[in-house]
Design an enzyme around this catalytic site. Structure first.
Site, PDB file in Angstrom:
ATOM      1  N   HIS A  84       0.861  -1.191   0.000  1.00  0.00           N
ATOM      2  CA  HIS A  84       0.000   0.000   0.000  1.00  0.00           C
ATOM      3  C   HIS A  84       0.897   1.241   0.000  1.00  0.00           C
ATOM      4  CE1 HIS A  84      -2.730   3.103   1.397  1.00  0.00           C
ATOM      5  NE2 HIS A  84      -3.723   2.329   0.986  1.00  0.00           N
ATOM      6  N   GLU A 153      -3.933   2.178  -7.393  1.00  0.00           N
ATOM      7  CA  GLU A 153      -4.299   3.280  -6.508  1.00  0.00           C
ATOM      8  C   GLU A 153      -3.333   4.439  -6.752  1.00  0.00           C
ATOM      9  OE1 GLU A 153      -6.521   2.114  -2.723  1.00  0.00           O
ATOM     10  OE2 GLU A 153      -4.442   1.612  -2.356  1.00  0.00           O
TER      11      GLU A 153
HETATM   12  P1  PGA Z   1      -9.398   6.395   0.362  1.00  0.00           P
HETATM   13  O1  PGA Z   1      -8.223   5.340   0.676  1.00  0.00           O
HETATM   14  O2  PGA Z   1     -10.571   5.618  -0.193  1.00  0.00           O
HETATM   15  O3  PGA Z   1      -9.700   7.019   1.685  1.00  0.00           O
HETATM   16  O4  PGA Z   1      -8.858   7.369  -0.627  1.00  0.00           O
HETATM   17  C1  PGA Z   1      -7.974   4.279  -0.208  1.00  0.00           C
HETATM   18  C2  PGA Z   1      -6.777   3.489   0.240  1.00  0.00           C
HETATM   19  O5  PGA Z   1      -5.864   4.059   0.864  1.00  0.00           O
HETATM   20  O6  PGA Z   1      -6.704   2.264   0.016  1.00  0.00           O
END
Ligand code: PGA
Length: 229
Positions: A84, A153
């Site tokens: 992550h 992401e």
């Molecule tokens: P968020 O976080 O939906 O609050 O942007 C997503 C993540 O960090 O996996």
């Protein structure tokens, strides 16, 4: 193909006293909850599908604060996030560590959600393709592709006011597909997913599910997102 997946990344939120109210109102076969690690046993005992937010690259030993894949598997956890962006940034996790984490996870039959995404600088300087290729470079060293899911992401969309546009996400997911050349690997989107945009993302053929942070903490929001699948 079954329903699309929704991953709820609680991060360091929701105290123990809030869990019963949450699970009494939110249950779905296609939901996987990533709670703070000490709550995994409690949630799996309730029959909730769970994942651990990060695991150690080592099997056992003197690693204060770490949780091994074996320990996570023993308490019924089936998934783990790998790399992550908060782990990459704050704990300097790099490809060599992420490879070891994936190998440890696969040894214990955990499915790995490998998180990738370009930074705001990469995005601004049109360096996304190179950044993504670099982050995926260790994948060929993993023999068990059935235990790999990728979560795209973009770092600039995590915890932000706005998600990436559908156009960008579709484009990058196609790019990822071209790089990994394995259509059986699911590709999820994460970064400011909420009740307003979840349905749009889930309707795309290029998006196999969502990784949700903040909006997963609210019972009504996560239920609405789940019902869009
Ligand atoms: P968020 O976080 O939906 O609050 O942007 C997503 C993540 O960090 O996996």
């Amino acid at each position: 193909m079954g329903r699309k997946l929704v991953l709820a990344n609680w991060k360091m939120n929701i105290p123990l006293c809030g869990i019963d109210a949450y699970t009494n109102s939110v249950t779905a076969e296609h939901l996987i909850i990533f709670p703070p690690a000490p709550y995994l046993t409690y949630l799996t005992a309730k029959g909730v599908k769970t994942g651990i937010q990060c695991i150690s690259k080592s099997t056992s030993g003197s690693y204060t604060g770490e949780t091994s894949a074996q320990i996570a598997a023993e308490v019924g956890c089936e998934y783990t996030l790998i790399g992550h962006s908060e782990r990459r940034l704050n704990w300097q996790e790099d490809n060599s560590q992420l490879l070891q984490q994936c190998l440890r996870a696969h040894e214990q039959q955990l499915t790995t959600i490998i998180c990738i995404g370009e930074t705001a600088d990469d995005h601004r300087s049109h360096n996304t393709k190179t950044a993504i290729e670099q982050q995926l470079a260790f994948l060929p060293q993993l023999s068990d592709s059935s235990r790999i899911i990728i979560a795209y992401e973009p770092v600039w969309a995590i915890g932000a006011k706005q998600a990436a546009s559908l156009e960008i996400v579709n484009h990058i997911h196609q790019l990822i597909k071209n790089i990994i050349k394995n259509d059986s690997i699911k590709i999820l989107y994460g970064g400011s997913v909420d009740t307003n945009n979840a349905g749009v993302f889930l309707a795309s053929d290029y998006i196999d599910g969502l990784l949700v942070g903040r909006a997963s903490l609210d019972v009504d929001s996560i239920n609405e997102i789940l019902s869009s699948c």
